[in-house]
Design a protein around this motif. Structure first.
Motif, PDB file in Angstrom:
ATOM      1  N   GLU A   1       0.822  -1.206   0.000  1.00 28.01           N
ATOM      2  CA  GLU A   1       0.000   0.000   0.000  1.00 28.01           C
ATOM      3  C   GLU A   1       0.862   1.265   0.000  1.00 28.01           C
ATOM      4  N   ALA A   2       1.946   1.247   0.789  1.00 29.97           N
ATOM      5  CA  ALA A   2       2.842   2.395   0.806  1.00 29.97           C
ATOM      6  C   ALA A   2       3.513   2.578  -0.552  1.00 29.97           C
ATOM      7  N   LEU A   3       3.924   1.482  -1.171  1.00 28.45           N
ATOM      8  CA  LEU A   3       4.547   1.583  -2.498  1.00 28.45           C
ATOM      9  C   LEU A   3       3.585   2.166  -3.522  1.00 28.45           C
ATOM     10  N   SER A   4       2.301   1.846  -3.402  1.00 27.29           N
ATOM     11  CA  SER A   4       1.313   2.409  -4.307  1.00 27.29           C
ATOM     12  C   SER A   4       1.235   3.925  -4.146  1.00 27.29           C
ATOM     13  N   VAL A   5       1.284   4.398  -2.899  1.00 21.53           N
ATOM     14  CA  VAL A   5       1.281   5.835  -2.641  1.00 21.53           C
ATOM     15  C   VAL A   5       2.547   6.473  -3.204  1.00 21.53           C
ATOM     16  N   ALA A   6       3.699   5.841  -2.961  1.00 21.41           N
ATOM     17  CA  ALA A   6       4.963   6.365  -3.470  1.00 21.41           C
ATOM     18  C   ALA A   6       4.947   6.454  -4.994  1.00 21.41           C
ATOM     19  N   ARG A   7       4.363   5.449  -5.639  1.00 26.32           N
ATOM     20  CA  ARG A   7       4.284   5.459  -7.111  1.00 26.32           C
ATOM     21  C   ARG A   7       3.425   6.639  -7.598  1.00 26.32           C
ATOM     22  N   GLU A   8       2.319   6.888  -6.914  1.00 26.85           N
ATOM     23  CA  GLU A   8       1.468   8.034  -7.274  1.00 26.85           C
ATOM     24  C   GLU A   8       2.244   9.342  -7.131  1.00 26.85           C
ATOM     25  N   ASN A   9       2.999   9.469  -6.045  1.00 27.12           N
ATOM     26  CA  ASN A   9       3.773  10.685  -5.824  1.00 27.12           C
ATOM     27  C   ASN A   9       4.871  10.853  -6.865  1.00 27.12           C
ATOM     28  N   ALA A  10       5.514   9.746  -7.225  1.00 27.45           N
ATOM     29  CA  ALA A  10       6.568   9.810  -8.242  1.00 27.45           C
ATOM     30  C   ALA A  10       6.007  10.264  -9.580  1.00 27.45           C
ATOM     31  N   CYS A  11       4.840   9.774  -9.927  1.00 21.68           N
ATOM     32  CA  CYS A  11       4.196  10.177 -11.189  1.00 21.68           C
ATOM     33  C   CYS A  11       3.762  11.635 -11.130  1.00 21.68           C
ATOM     34  N   ALA A  12       3.185  12.039 -10.003  1.00 24.09           N
ATOM     35  CA  ALA A  12       2.689  13.401  -9.874  1.00 24.09           C
ATOM     36  C   ALA A  12       3.823  14.418  -9.950  1.00 24.09           C
ATOM     37  N   LEU A  13       5.012  14.030  -9.463  1.00 26.38           N
ATOM     38  CA  LEU A  13       6.161  14.939  -9.462  1.00 26.38           C
ATOM     39  C   LEU A  13       7.111  14.679 -10.629  1.00 26.38           C
ATOM     40  N   ASP A  14       6.670  13.842 -11.574  1.00 21.50           N
ATOM     41  CA  ASP A  14       7.342  13.653 -12.861  1.00 21.50           C
ATOM     42  C   ASP A  14       8.766  13.099 -12.716  1.00 21.50           C
ATOM     43  N   VAL A  15       8.949  12.139 -11.801  1.00 21.98           N
ATOM     44  CA  VAL A  15      10.268  11.502 -11.670  1.00 21.98           C
ATOM     45  C   VAL A  15      10.182   9.984 -11.801  1.00 21.98           C
ATOM     46  N   ALA A  16       8.997   9.454 -12.133  1.00 26.98           N
ATOM     47  CA  ALA A  16       8.783   8.005 -12.120  1.00 26.98           C
ATOM     48  C   ALA A  16       9.698   7.265 -13.079  1.00 26.98           C
ATOM     49  N   THR A  17      10.068   7.881 -14.194  1.00 22.96           N
ATOM     50  CA  THR A  17      10.884   7.180 -15.193  1.00 22.96           C
ATOM     51  C   THR A  17      12.311   6.945 -14.713  1.00 22.96           C
ATOM     52  N   ARG A  18      12.712   7.651 -13.655  1.00 22.12           N
ATOM     53  CA  ARG A  18      14.073   7.467 -13.132  1.00 22.12           C
ATOM     54  C   ARG A  18      14.102   6.707 -11.813  1.00 22.12           C
ATOM     55  N   LEU A  19      12.961   6.145 -11.449  1.00 22.16           N
ATOM     56  CA  LEU A  19      12.879   5.410 -10.188  1.00 22.16           C
ATOM     57  C   LEU A  19      12.339   4.010 -10.423  1.00 22.16           C
ATOM     58  N   ARG A  20      12.873   3.065  -9.647  1.00 20.70           N
ATOM     59  CA  ARG A  20      12.342   1.711  -9.631  1.00 20.70           C
ATOM     60  C   ARG A  20      11.821   1.455  -8.229  1.00 20.70           C
ATOM     61  N   LEU A  21      10.573   0.991  -8.136  1.00 21.33           N
ATOM     62  CA  LEU A  21       9.958   0.723  -6.844  1.00 21.33           C
ATOM     63  C   LEU A  21       9.802  -0.779  -6.673  1.00 21.33           C
ATOM     64  N   ILE A  22      10.316  -1.318  -5.575  1.00 19.95           N
ATOM     65  CA  ILE A  22      10.207  -2.745  -5.329  1.00 19.95           C
ATOM     66  C   ILE A  22       9.759  -2.994  -3.892  1.00 19.95           C
ATOM     67  N   ARG A  23       9.096  -4.112  -3.705  1.00 20.58           N
ATOM     68  CA  ARG A  23       8.690  -4.518  -2.374  1.00 20.58           C
ATOM     69  C   ARG A  23       9.783  -5.393  -1.776  1.00 20.58           C
ATOM     70  N   GLY A  24      10.173  -5.085  -0.545  1.00 18.71           N
ATOM     71  CA  GLY A  24      11.236  -5.847   0.088  1.00 18.71           C
ATOM     72  C   GLY A  24      11.252  -5.627   1.580  1.00 18.71           C
ATOM     73  N   ASP A  25      11.944  -6.493   2.283  1.00 18.21           N
ATOM     74  CA  ASP A  25      12.012  -6.485   3.742  1.00 18.21           C
ATOM     75  C   ASP A  25      13.272  -5.766   4.190  1.00 18.21           C
ATOM     76  N   MET A  26      13.120  -4.706   4.967  1.00 14.72           N
ATOM     77  CA  MET A  26      14.270  -3.964   5.466  1.00 14.72           C
ATOM     78  C   MET A  26      15.156  -4.806   6.366  1.00 14.72           C
ATOM     79  N   LEU A  27      14.579  -5.830   6.980  1.00  9.21           N
ATOM     80  CA  LEU A  27      15.378  -6.680   7.870  1.00  9.21           C
ATOM     81  C   LEU A  27      16.204  -7.697   7.101  1.00  9.21           C
ATOM     82  N   ARG A  28      15.900  -7.863   5.814  1.00 10.66           N
ATOM     83  CA  ARG A  28      16.677  -8.791   4.986  1.00 10.66           C
ATOM     84  C   ARG A  28      17.011  -8.134   3.654  1.00 10.66           C
TER      85      ARG A  28
END
Length: 288
Positions: free
Chosen positions: A145-172
């Protein structure tokens, strides 16, 4: 009812509920509920407000008076001069986290690559991309859900093409070897036993998994330090936001992780807020 009277009513209700900066927050809610900007709130103060707008305004004020975060009501928060959408699945961006951005920008080389671990709304990584159009980045979070919000923000601020969003565990964390010039993170760092020290509106409305970490608040930080070493390029930097009383422990953990040039930066309140270290460059000599 006129705009001015509605603002006064809202300010009084918020003040009675113990909301800090009640008049300022009343104006923010008025902008949201009435569809007016800051200038219009002044120049059109004597304007009559439609009944449906009054209902909308009073509902927003009631939500704020009950302790719901202002950003959850309006759906956004400004960070580093840009609007970011936020939801209950993300932390509300805070001014002190801008220090993490500033320190990261200073160490990000031209054409560099960065990673933002535990990105939430994406405010840190997206800001880096917006400030540095020559750079690319990876945003990682465990919450879909957080990644979905981040993706919306990246698109809205026109930087999505330079970012890759992945789901992952900070503990691993496992991001490959020698890939990043900068890794930055605002990880969970509040010890579970300190839950009652957290503001009620934060602990009731913001995601616990983004706030609390075991081992006196250091479990995620230590995992990130362990994972950052292999992922950073030689000479790359790891930057970590942490609690005001955790600077010494984070510096010690960075030293144990074989980082060099370790230092801690203070926020505008004078509190230790961001510690960083550089991956050691190993130099080999060939003897003929």
């Amino acid at each position: 009812m006129q705009v001015r009277a509605l603002l006064v009513e809202a300010g009084r209700e918020l003040a009675a509920a113990g909301v800090p900066d009640a008049l300022l927050e009343a104006r923010v809610l008025a902008e949201y509920a009435l569809g007016l900007n800051r200038v219009q709130l002044i120049t059109e103060a004597a304007r009559d407000v439609a009944q449906e707008a009054i209902v909308r305004m009073r509902a927003a004020v009631a939500r704020r008076a009950s302790g719901e975060p202002l950003a959850h009501i309006t759906g956004q928060r400004e960070f580093y001069g840009r609007p970011f959408r936020v939801t209950p699945h993300t932390l509300v961006p805070r001014p002190e986290t801008e220090l993490l951005v500033e320190e990261s920008l200073q160490r990000l080389p031209r054409g560099g690559c960065f990673a933002d671990w535990g990105t939430g709304s994406g405010c840190v990584g997206i800001t880096l991309a917006a400030e540095r159009p020559d750079c690319r980045g990876l945003l990682l979070d465990y919450s879909a859900e957080a990644l979905s919000v981040a993706r919306e923000n990246a698109c809205a601020l026109d930087v999505a093409t330079r970012l890759r969003l992945i789901r992952g565990d900070m503990l691993r964390p496992c991001l490959g070897g020698n890939r990043f010039d900068v890794i930055c993170s605002n990880p969970p760092y509040i010890a579970p036993q300190e839950v009652l020290d957290v503001m009620p509106e934060v602990r009731r409305h913001e995601p616990a998994q983004a706030l609390f970490s075991e081992d006196n608040g250091l479990r995620h930080i230590r995992a990130l330090i362990a994972g950052a070493g292999p992922a950073l390029k030689p000479g790359g930097w790891l930057l970590l936001e942490h609690g005001a009383g955790q600077g010494a422990a984070v510096r010690e953990a960075l030293a144990q992780g074989n980082f060099a040039a370790i230092t801690t930066q203070h926020d505008l309140a004078g509190q230790e807020r961001c510690s960083l270290g550089q991956k050691i460059c190993l130099v080999t000599y060939q003897i003929n």
